[in-house]
Scaffold this motif. Structure first.
Motif, mmCIF file in Angstrom:
data_model
loop_
_atom_site.group_PDB
_atom_site.id
_atom_site.type_symbol
_atom_site.label_atom_id
_atom_site.label_comp_id
_atom_site.label_asym_id
_atom_site.label_seq_id
_atom_site.Cartn_x
_atom_site.Cartn_y
_atom_site.Cartn_z
ATOM 1 N N GLU A 1 -5.775 -1.318 4.291
ATOM 2 C CA GLU A 1 -4.822 -0.582 3.369
ATOM 3 C C GLU A 1 -3.345 -1.292 3.783
ATOM 4 N N ARG B 1 4.112 11.913 -8.077
ATOM 5 C CA ARG B 1 2.548 11.208 -8.650
ATOM 6 C C ARG B 1 1.809 12.523 -8.440
ATOM 7 N N GLN C 1 -4.958 -7.449 -5.730
ATOM 8 C CA GLN C 1 -5.116 -8.830 -5.116
ATOM 9 C C GLN C 1 -6.509 -9.594 -4.936
ATOM 10 N N ASP D 1 -8.155 1.534 -10.706
ATOM 11 C CA ASP D 1 -7.154 0.781 -11.230
ATOM 12 C C ASP D 1 -7.250 -0.789 -11.031
#
Ligand SMILES: Cc1cc2nc3c(=O)[nH]c(=O)nc-3n(C[C@H](O)[C@H](O)[C@H](O)COP(=O)(O)OP(=O)(O)OC[C@H]3O[C@@H](n4cnc5c(N)ncnc54)[C@H](O)[C@@H]3O)c2cc1C
Length: 399
Positions: free
Chosen positions: A43, A59, A178, A296
């Motif tokens: 992370e 958020r 990525q 996502d």
């Protein structure tokens, strides 16, 4: 206990490497570690710890009962409730005043339709669980610098030089993944001609139990209740209009909200805002060899019905159930057929929800009179649809 040490060595191996410890990646890591697999979570940035006096984050997500069941299975839901969460029991949506579609928890015989929770608190609650699970290794403050697929494993090279060998890599590193790029998985992408402004407000009248949304040709205006006397306003509009609004002082922004939001909004004070571009993305594949995408990283949708992370949690539930069942049956948990079945099922489900959101977006984002009449007739029909209305709600809540 979670180890942050063993990854410090130049090389390590594990069953599953999860890239991205956001809500989706952390939930997947929890479920797989509970099933007995060794998991390493990579992370870029650890979530900030919680203190009750902190202002609410911008958020937030509407979490469905199906997602709550997953968080319960992870052992994280009690911890979310002990921090901050707001149940909502009613949902209303309309375009023209007096022609609303209304949903209520009692129509389904459930205590609430869902909860609005700050994303960070869901992530934090999952990280607390990861800390209690053995063996979970957390590698924080790093990103990927390479990914090589080999016959029996994947070699991940991290930005600090660490090399991880794992049998499976889960890419849960968000919309600009990525992992997806390094695994050479393409996406289809479509920019909505809207952006959105998330505005946190303090409200008069105490905690609310209703979320509502009015459609306008420029984009929806929505209210989400937050824990305590707080709320989140969501203003969808053309990107240039959102930029103008974001540049206003809190007082000027409040004037604009009063002029453009429904009058039912309780008296409020603006405490902060952030804007987000709205982009639909769908990975062309969810699986490439031993790399699997979730959340996502695999799909993003228009947030008008608050379904994004709920779909991501759906991915987690599906994949982890398949892998857990394989472990129980002493079958390979990384079999290509298992991964293909996951991809097939979840791509279909996610595409369906993306298309439903696009239909709402396209049919409500214009001012053509015939369409206006049609869509309002649609809302009236939905309000009186009885069984169908309950079915649609059950589907949206994952019940
Ligand atoms: C305005 C708006 C409102 C929304 N409202 C809702 C809602 O009400 N309900 C709902 O269900 N969904 C909602 N969504 C969608 C929801 O926020 C996302 O679907 C959800 O955050 C996705 O979670 P994720 O864990 O897949 O990705 P992310 O939340 O993006 O997490 C990815 C994680 O990976 C880490 N990371 C990224 N790159 C790397 C790397 N290279 N190496 C290591 N780590 C990396 C990041 O630091 C992050 O922690 C909304 C979205 C928007 C834009």
């Amino acid at each position: 206990m979670m180890s942050t040490e063993s990854c410090a060595a130049a090389g390590m191996s594990c069953d599953v490497a999860v890239v991205g410890g956001g809500m989706v990646g952390a939930a997947a890591a929890c479920r797989l570690a509970q099933a007995g697999l060794s998991v390493c979570v990579v992370e870029a940035q650890a979530p900030q710890s919680f203190a009750a006096e902190q202002p609410l984050d911008r958020r937030v997500s509407a979490i469905s009962p199906a997602s709550i069941a997953l968080l319960q299975a992870c052992g994280a839901w009690e911890s979310v409730l002990s921090m901050r969460a707001c149940p909502y029991r009613r949902l209303e949506t309309w375009e023209l005043d007096g022609l609303a579609t209304r949903f209520a928890a009692e129509q389904l015989g459930v205590p609430e339709l869902g909860f609005i929770v700050e994303n960070r608190l869901i992530q934090l609650a999952l990280w607390q669980q990861l800390q209690a699970l053995d063996p979970v290794t957390l590698k924080v403050g790093v990103t990927l610098s390479g990914l090589e697929q080999q016959a029996d494993d994947v070699r991940l090279r991290l930005s600090d030089g660490t090399v991880i060998h794992s049998r499976l890599v889960l890419g849960a590193d968000g919309a600009v993944s990525q992992t997806r790029e390094l695994a050479q998985i393409g996406i289809s992408r479509w920019d909505y001609r809207q952006a959105c402004l998330l505005i946190n407000v303090d409200i008069d009248g105490g905690q609310q139990d209703i979320t509502w949304q009015q459609f306008t040709p420029a984009g929806p205006r929505a209210f989400l209740p937050l824990a305590g006397s707080h709320g989140s306003l969501v203003w969808y509009d053309a990107p240039e209009r959102i930029r103008e609004l974001q540049a206003l002082s809190p007082q000027r922004l409040a004037e604009q909200i009063r002029a453009h939001f429904p009058s039912r909004l309780p008296e409020f004070r603006v405490t902060g805002c952030d804007s987000f571009p709205l982009i639909r993305r769908h990975a062309q594949r969810y699986v490439s060899g031993r790399v699997v995408l979730l959340g996502d990283a695999a799909h993003t949708i228009h947030p008008l019905a608050g379904q994004g992370v709920n779909l991501g949690f759906g991915d987690v539930s599906d994949l982890c159930q398949r892998m857990t069942a394989a472990i129980a049956a002493q079958q390979p948990w990384d079999a290509p057929s298992l991964l293909r079945d996951y991809e097939k099922r979840r791509r279909r489900e996610n595409r369906l929800m993306q298309s439903a959101m696009d239909l709402f977006y396209l049919s409500f984002s214009n001012d053509l009179l015939p369409l206006r009449i049609l869509r309002n007739l649609g809302l009236v029909a939905a309000e009186h649809a009885g069984v169908l209305k309950r079915r649609a709600l059950r589907y949206a809540l994952g019940l």
